[in-house]
Design a protein around this motif. Structure first.
Motif, short mmCIF file in Angstrom:
data_model
loop_
_atom_site.label_atom_id
_atom_site.label_comp_id
_atom_site.label_asym_id
_atom_site.label_seq_id
_atom_site.Cartn_x
_atom_site.Cartn_y
_atom_site.Cartn_z
N ASP A 97 5.46 -6.22 -4.75
CA ASP A 97 4.19 -6.71 -5.31
C ASP A 97 3.75 -5.93 -6.53
OD1 ASP A 97 3.66 -4.34 -4.04
OD2 ASP A 97 1.82 -5.04 -3.03
N GLY A 98 4.59 -5.03 -7.02
CA GLY A 98 4.25 -4.25 -8.19
C GLY A 98 3.49 -2.98 -7.90
N GLY A 99 3.12 -2.74 -6.63
CA GLY A 99 2.39 -1.54 -6.28
C GLY A 99 3.30 -0.33 -6.17
N PRO A 100 2.72 0.87 -6.07
CA PRO A 100 3.54 2.08 -5.95
C PRO A 100 4.29 2.11 -4.62
CG PRO A 100 1.22 2.60 -5.62
CD PRO A 100 1.27 1.17 -6.07
N GLU A 101 5.39 2.82 -4.61
CA GLU A 101 6.20 2.93 -3.40
C GLU A 101 5.46 3.74 -2.34
OE1 GLU A 101 10.74 4.32 -2.18
OE2 GLU A 101 9.67 5.29 -3.83
#
Length: 300
Positions: A97-101
Motif C-alpha cells: 500500500d506504499g506505507g513503510p515496512e
C-alpha cells in the motif's frame, strides 16, 4: 515503472528495483554478515570460558540466526525498509500500500529469505522475481512488500500554482513539520485529480488535507476547498525553497564578485600582457644582420 496505491487511495508512480541491483545490494549485506560471522566464530572458538563443545555449537547456531535473520529484521525495522546494501544502492522495502515496512513484514521477509536464499542457493528467489511483475521474491509475496528504487526517475507534473486569494495567508504558514511522503502524496493527488470522479476527488482531497492541517499552522480560512488548500501549501513551500536558493547564490556572488583569483607560482611569471604599462606598445625594429668574417655586412 509501476503504479502503487497508497493508504490514501492515491496512485503514485514508483520504480521497482531491478534484479541485478537487488543482487548487488544482497552481496553487500552478505559481506557485512560474513565479517560479523567471522568475528563471532573467532570469539567463540578462542574463548576460554566455553570449554564444552556442545555449548560452543549452541552459541554458534544462535549467532548464525542472529546474523542472518536478526540483521535484516533489525536494520529494515529501524531504517524503515533499508539494510546497508539497500542504503548504498538507493533501494527501500515498502508495503504493497506504499506505507513503510512493519516489523512483522521484515520478520516474514527474513525468515523466508533464510530458506529461499541460503537453503536453496537463491534459486526460488530468482525465479519468483523474474516471474513477478513487481520483481517480488517469495518473502515479499508472503509479507506483502515490494522493493523500490528511490533513485529512479519519477513522473513529475507541473508545479502547483498559488491561488491568488490565499497568497497572503500562505505567507504566514509554518511548514517545518511537513514530511516528504505527505508532500509527494499531495502532489500526486493534485496531478491526478482531474482523472477522478467528483466524489472520490473530494474524499481523497479532504483526507490528505486533514493530515496536512494537523502538521501545518495556521489553519486555512473557512470554505477553502481541499485542492486549493493543498495547492497553496505546496506552492508556498516551493517559493520558499527557491528563495533560499537565490539567497545562497547571491551570497556566493557577493563573496567572490570577480570569480576565484588566479595565482601564479614562482615558475609561472605573470603573462606579458599584465606586465606591460598602459599606452601603445613601442615600435619593433628589425635586428641588424650579423657581420661577415671579413668585417663587411652582407648586402640586404
Amino acid at each position: 515503472m509501476s503504479d502503487l496505491v497508497t493508504g490514501d487511495a492515491v496512485v503514485v508512480d514508483v520504480q521497482t528495483a531491478q534484479l541485478p541491483v537487488r543482487v548487488a545490494a544482497f552481496l553487500i549485506d552478505l559481506l557485512v554478515q560474513a565479517v560479523a560471522m567471522t568475528l563471532v566464530v573467532l570469539v567463540v572458538t578462542n574463548s576460554t570460558t566455553v570449554a564444552d563443545s556442545s555449548l560452543a555449537q549452541a552459541l554458534l547456531i544462535l549467532f548464525v540466526v542472529l546474523v542472518f535473520v536478526g540483521y535484516p529484521v533489525l536494520t529494515e525495522t529501524l531504517t524503515r525498509g533499508r539494510t546497508l546494501g539497500k542504503l548504498a544502492l538507493g533501494l527501500r522495502v515498502v508495503g504493497d500500500d506504499g506505507g513503510p515496512e512493519l516489523f512483522r513484514q521484515a520478520l516474514f521477509r527474513a525468515l523466508a529469505g533464510f530458506v529461499e536464499i541460503y537453503a536453496f542457493s537463491g534459486g526460488p528467489a530468482v525465479i519468483c522475481s523474474l516471474v513477478s511483475a513487481k520483481g517480488k521474491r517469495l518473502g515479499d509475496v508472503f509479507a506483502g512488500t515490494m522493493v523500490i528504487s528511490e533513485r529512479g526517475p519519477r513522473a513529475v507534473g507541473p508545479p502547483p500554482q498559488m491561488p491568488p486569494q490565499l497568497a497572503g495567508w500562505a505567507a504566514t504558514l509554518e511548514l517545518s513539520q511537513l514530511p516528504e511522503d505527505l508532500i509527494h502524496t499531495a502532489r500526486q493527488y493534485l496531478t491526478r485529480r482531474d482523472d477522478l470522479s467528483p466524489a472520490a476527488e473530494h474524499e481523497m482531497g479532504a483526507r490528505i488535507a486533514a493530515r496536512t492541517i494537523a502538521l501545518v499552522s495556521p489553519p486555512p480560512p473557512p470554505g477553502v476547498p481541499p485542492h486549493a488548500y493543498l495547492s497553496a501549501v505546496l506552492a508556498e513551500r516551493r517559493r520558499r525553497h527557491l528563495d533560499r536558493l537565490l539567497r545562497r547564490a547571491a551570497a556566493r556572488s557577493a563573496a567572490h564578485p570577480h570569480g576565484p583569483a588566479r595565482s601564479y607560482g614562482p615558475a609561472q611569471p605573470y603573462p606579458a600582457v599584465f606586465a606591460q604599462p598602459d599606452g601603445p606598445a613601442p615600435p619593433r625594429t628589425a635586428a641588424p644582420p650579423p657581420a661577415s668574417p671579413g668585417g663587411f655586412a652582407p648586402p640586404l
